[in-house]
Design a protein around this motif. Sequence first.
Motif, mmCIF file in Angstrom:
data_model
loop_
_atom_site.group_PDB
_atom_site.id
_atom_site.type_symbol
_atom_site.label_atom_id
_atom_site.label_comp_id
_atom_site.label_asym_id
_atom_site.label_seq_id
_atom_site.Cartn_x
_atom_site.Cartn_y
_atom_site.Cartn_z
ATOM 1 N N GLN A 1 0.819 -1.209 0.000
ATOM 2 C CA GLN A 1 0.000 0.000 0.000
ATOM 3 C C GLN A 1 0.862 1.272 0.000
ATOM 4 N N ASN A 2 1.803 1.314 -0.940
ATOM 5 C CA ASN A 2 2.673 2.475 -1.134
ATOM 6 C C ASN A 2 3.526 2.807 0.079
ATOM 7 N N ALA A 3 3.853 1.806 0.877
ATOM 8 C CA ALA A 3 4.688 2.043 2.056
ATOM 9 C C ALA A 3 5.578 0.825 2.318
ATOM 10 N N PHE A 4 6.701 1.075 2.971
ATOM 11 C CA PHE A 4 7.566 0.001 3.420
ATOM 12 C C PHE A 4 7.140 -0.400 4.821
ATOM 13 N N PHE B 1 5.513 -17.682 -3.508
ATOM 14 C CA PHE B 1 6.887 -17.429 -3.937
ATOM 15 C C PHE B 1 6.967 -17.391 -5.458
ATOM 16 N N TYR B 2 7.766 -16.467 -5.969
ATOM 17 C CA TYR B 2 8.019 -16.380 -7.402
ATOM 18 C C TYR B 2 9.503 -16.060 -7.606
ATOM 19 N N PRO B 3 10.079 -16.413 -8.766
ATOM 20 C CA PRO B 3 11.522 -16.270 -8.965
ATOM 21 C C PRO B 3 12.068 -14.844 -8.892
ATOM 22 N N GLY B 4 11.395 -13.865 -9.500
ATOM 23 C CA GLY B 4 12.004 -12.541 -9.443
ATOM 24 C C GLY B 4 11.170 -11.449 -10.070
ATOM 25 N N ASP B 5 11.381 -10.243 -9.555
ATOM 26 C CA ASP B 5 10.752 -9.055 -10.120
ATOM 27 C C ASP B 5 11.308 -8.798 -11.522
ATOM 28 N N PHE B 6 10.558 -8.118 -12.336
ATOM 29 C CA PHE B 6 10.943 -7.737 -13.694
ATOM 30 C C PHE B 6 11.249 -8.954 -14.560
ATOM 31 N N THR B 7 10.488 -10.015 -14.347
ATOM 32 C CA THR B 7 10.643 -11.215 -15.174
ATOM 33 C C THR B 7 9.395 -11.373 -16.038
ATOM 34 N N PHE B 8 9.100 -12.571 -16.498
ATOM 35 C CA PHE B 8 8.108 -12.738 -17.550
ATOM 36 C C PHE B 8 6.820 -13.419 -17.091
ATOM 37 N N VAL B 9 6.917 -14.581 -16.479
ATOM 38 C CA VAL B 9 5.727 -15.286 -15.999
ATOM 39 C C VAL B 9 5.216 -14.640 -14.710
ATOM 40 N N CYS B 10 6.121 -14.171 -13.866
ATOM 41 C CA CYS B 10 5.755 -13.637 -12.540
ATOM 42 C C CYS B 10 4.698 -12.533 -12.591
ATOM 43 N N PRO B 11 4.824 -11.529 -13.462
ATOM 44 C CA PRO B 11 3.792 -10.491 -13.443
ATOM 45 C C PRO B 11 2.412 -11.020 -13.838
ATOM 46 N N SER C 1 9.557 -12.839 -3.043
ATOM 47 C CA SER C 1 10.725 -13.160 -3.861
ATOM 48 C C SER C 1 11.962 -12.730 -3.089
ATOM 49 N N THR C 2 13.112 -13.064 -3.615
ATOM 50 C CA THR C 2 14.368 -12.698 -2.964
ATOM 51 C C THR C 2 14.799 -11.276 -3.321
ATOM 52 N N ASP C 3 13.973 -10.548 -4.036
ATOM 53 C CA ASP C 3 14.250 -9.151 -4.353
ATOM 54 C C ASP C 3 13.999 -8.282 -3.123
ATOM 55 N N SER C 4 14.521 -7.071 -3.138
ATOM 56 C CA SER C 4 14.337 -6.156 -2.015
ATOM 57 C C SER C 4 12.968 -5.489 -2.066
ATOM 58 N N GLU C 5 12.581 -4.910 -0.960
ATOM 59 C CA GLU C 5 11.341 -4.146 -0.896
ATOM 60 C C GLU C 5 11.414 -2.928 -1.827
ATOM 61 N N PHE C 6 12.604 -2.425 -2.076
ATOM 62 C CA PHE C 6 12.783 -1.279 -2.970
ATOM 63 C C PHE C 6 12.522 -1.689 -4.426
ATOM 64 N N THR C 7 13.002 -2.868 -4.779
ATOM 65 C CA THR C 7 12.741 -3.398 -6.116
ATOM 66 C C THR C 7 11.253 -3.696 -6.283
ATOM 67 N N HIS C 8 10.625 -4.227 -5.236
ATOM 68 C CA HIS C 8 9.177 -4.471 -5.282
ATOM 69 C C HIS C 8 8.423 -3.171 -5.573
ATOM 70 N N GLU D 1 5.293 0.037 -9.354
ATOM 71 C CA GLU D 1 5.014 1.327 -9.986
ATOM 72 C C GLU D 1 5.213 1.321 -11.500
ATOM 73 N N SER D 2 6.052 0.424 -11.995
ATOM 74 C CA SER D 2 6.377 0.460 -13.423
ATOM 75 C C SER D 2 5.639 -0.582 -14.265
ATOM 76 N N SER D 3 5.091 -1.601 -13.638
ATOM 77 C CA SER D 3 4.399 -2.661 -14.374
ATOM 78 C C SER D 3 2.887 -2.498 -14.219
ATOM 79 N N GLU D 4 2.198 -2.387 -15.317
ATOM 80 C CA GLU D 4 0.740 -2.274 -15.266
ATOM 81 C C GLU D 4 0.120 -3.492 -14.589
#
Length: 188
Positions: free
Chosen positions: A19-22, A39-49, A73-80, A85-88
């Motif tokens: 909700q727009n907060a850490f 669980f999913y492999p990673g942000d900015f990937t293909f099947v995950c979104p 995922s093993t990505d950071s909260e910043f990457t999340h 914000e960037s993926s529709e």
Amino acid sequence: MENLIGKKLEEFKTPMYHQNAFGELETEDLRGKWSVFFFYPGDFTFVCPTELEDIAKIYDKFEEIDCEIYAVSTDSEFTHKEWHESSEAVGKAKYPMVADRNFYLSKFFGVLIEEEGQALRGTFIVNPELEIVAYEVHSPGIGRNAKELLRKVQAAQFVAKFGDKVCPAGWEPGDEALTPGIDLVGKI
């Protein structure tokens, strides 16, 4: 892989974006309600979104049955945050996105691919007593179905409520359940 049915969550605390907060997710936040660790492999990937969007489409149905979704995922909260914000597709997600940078959750649930620092596609249903009651694990290329996940949570809740009844294949809420017993042997 060890059998995880009945395994109780251990104490943990990990960052998340929601909700727009850490914030932080900790074990105590889960007590008393149903949870799904997705669980999913990673942000900015293909099947995950596509999977996160699929859950977002029916997230209100999970809320109606008092079940929270935790996309992990093993990505950071910043990457999340940036991905949200960037993926529709991902931007539709209203549920928490959990960061597992130290791999604690991925190891606990047995889905960590250590050499890649990513998780397999693992889905874990956790009851209000913090026990795993259902799970499935896929290789990275196989996407999951949110409607089937919802059905599984509903079935797990039904079985927890009516301990003498079980849900047959394809069971949906409102369908007839089975009551195991001597009279049922050989009749199905």
